[in-house]
Scaffold this motif. Structure first.
Motif: not given
Ligand SMILES: *Cc1c(COP(=O)(O)O)cnc(C)c1O
Length: 392
Positions: A45-47, A52-56, A177-184, A192-203
């Motif tokens: 999942l890590v890579p 998805i966040a477009m970051t190294d 995240l996963g909806c509108d383009r974002f390039e960290m 950058m912070v995000s959760g799993c229940q919106k664009g990432l489609m996980t409960p």
């Protein structure tokens, strides 16, 4: 009697619609947490989360919702007495700022109200005035879910660079995240912070903090054992990923959700969200020509592709939501953080959503306006159909 029986559609801005494949992946016996498949899956999942966040940079996973990721980001960077600059374009950045204040930071807020994007000139002025470099971090929300505004995060970094201000740039991408383009990395975001229940489609239940070396070096005096991101990104033993038991089933769900995103292609995911949003706007623009309806964000370039906030007068917002849910099985979002809340509603178009779902939702709203005798322009469904036909 009602026409709501059948498959319900939760069209709110998170949690979003969960793909059957994600739910099926989670429907299993508890896996071995000591070795084997779960470990391999977590490493994998890590890579993907970085892509998805477009970051190294690094990513830490937390068992918690978006608020947990907010706190984690602050706990690792802010010391008691530090100043943070909050750029408020709705309820969410204000909430993040309140959390910073609760953790002992001094909070300065530039509030742009409920219907506008960040005014970069005011940010420039404020940062240029901070000669002693008191401001440790700038907090911004990419998409504020309460107002559906999308902020120009790359432009914010340009302003910080222009002034030569050393503050961290911290972005909330929980809705985007996963909806509108974002390039960290390209946009110069440090945390950058995000959760799993919106664009990432996980409960709902796991969240993430991505950070770069500058943010890690800024480490403040508020970091505690549980929130410390360091062991989570360089775990010596597996349990350090989560500082305890792994969120086993969520990891399986997230793996499947990310596989769906990879199979579609991230650019195609962004493109789908853009086109679906344009179809939604086409309908709302027609409805708004007569009667009380109004898109909250007037300028389409400042609108989110994940959620649309609409004013419709009190108590029409609540009445329409209730009609759509009880008569048709369509749940719309509340007027979160707005006054009066029943004068607004929101429609989520994030994640596992396609054109026929959007057309169904718009047709349902159109019928609700008629059933409730709320004045509206007549051409919305034709406009949405034309918008779809020309984009498909
Ligand atoms: C949903 C959301 C949050 C809060 O996330 P929770 O999982 O509800 O804690 C914060 N910020 C934004 C922009 C959101 O959309």
């Amino acid at each position: 009697m009602s026409l709501s029986q059948g498959r319900a559609y939760l069209a709110i801005p998170g949690p979003s619609v969960m793909p059957d494949a994600v739910l099926q992946a989670m429907h299993r016996a508890s896996p071995n947490i000591y070795e084997g498949e779960l470990h391999d899956l977590t490493h994998s999942l890590v890579p993907d989360l970085k892509d998805i966040a477009m970051t190294d940079g690094s990513v830490a996973i937390y068992i918690g919702n978006g608020h947990a990721a907010w706190e984690a980001a602050l706990a690792n960077t802010i010391s008691v007495g530090d100043t943070v600059l909050v750029l408020a374009t709705g309820r969410f950045c204000i909430g993040w700022g309140e959390m910073a204040a609760g953790m002992g930071a001094k909070v300065e807020t530039l509030d742009y109200g409920d219907a506008a994007t960040i005014d970069l000139a005011r940010v420039e002025e404020t940062l240029a005035g901070d000669k002693e470099g008191r401001i440790k971090a700038v907090l911004a929300v990419h998409v504020d879910t309460s107002t559906s505004v999308k902020n120009d995060i790359a432009g914010l970094r340009d302003v910080m660079n222009k002034v030569g201000h050393p503050a961290l740039l911290m972005a909330d991408c929980i809705a985007s995240l996963g909806c509108d383009r974002f390039e960290m990395d390209a946009w110069g975001v440090d945390v950058m912070v995000s959760g799993c229940q919106k664009g990432l489609m996980t409960p709902a239940g796991i969240s993430f903090v991505w950070f770069n070396e500058k943010a890690d070096a800024a480490r403040g005096d508020r970091v505690t054992t549980y929130w410390d991101w360091r062991p989570r990104v360089k775990p010596e033993v597996y349990f350090q990923y989560f500082d305890g038991t792994a969120p086993t089933h969520h990891l399986y769900g997230l793996r499947t959700a990310i596989d769906l995103i990879k199979a579609e292609g991230l650019d195609n995911v962004f493109d789908r969200h853009q086109k679906l949003a344009q179809i939604v706007w086409a309908a709302f623009e027609e409805w708004s020509k007569v009667g009380p309806m109004q898109l909250n964000i007037a300028d389409p370039t400042h609108r989110s592709h994940a959620v649309t906030s609409v004013g419709i007068g009190s108590p029409n917002g609540d009445a329409l939501r209730k009609w759509c849910e009880h008569q048709c099985g369509l749940t719309l979002g509340i007027g979160l953080g707005r006054t009066p809340a029943d004068a607004f509603f929101r429609i989520g178009h994030m994640g596992h959503v396609n054109a026929h779902m959007i057309m169904g939702a718009l047709g349902t709203i159109d019928a609700g306006l008629k059933a409730l005798d709320i004045a509206h322009g007549p051409g919305a469904l034709v406009a949405a159909s034309n918008a779809l036909a020309s984009r498909a």
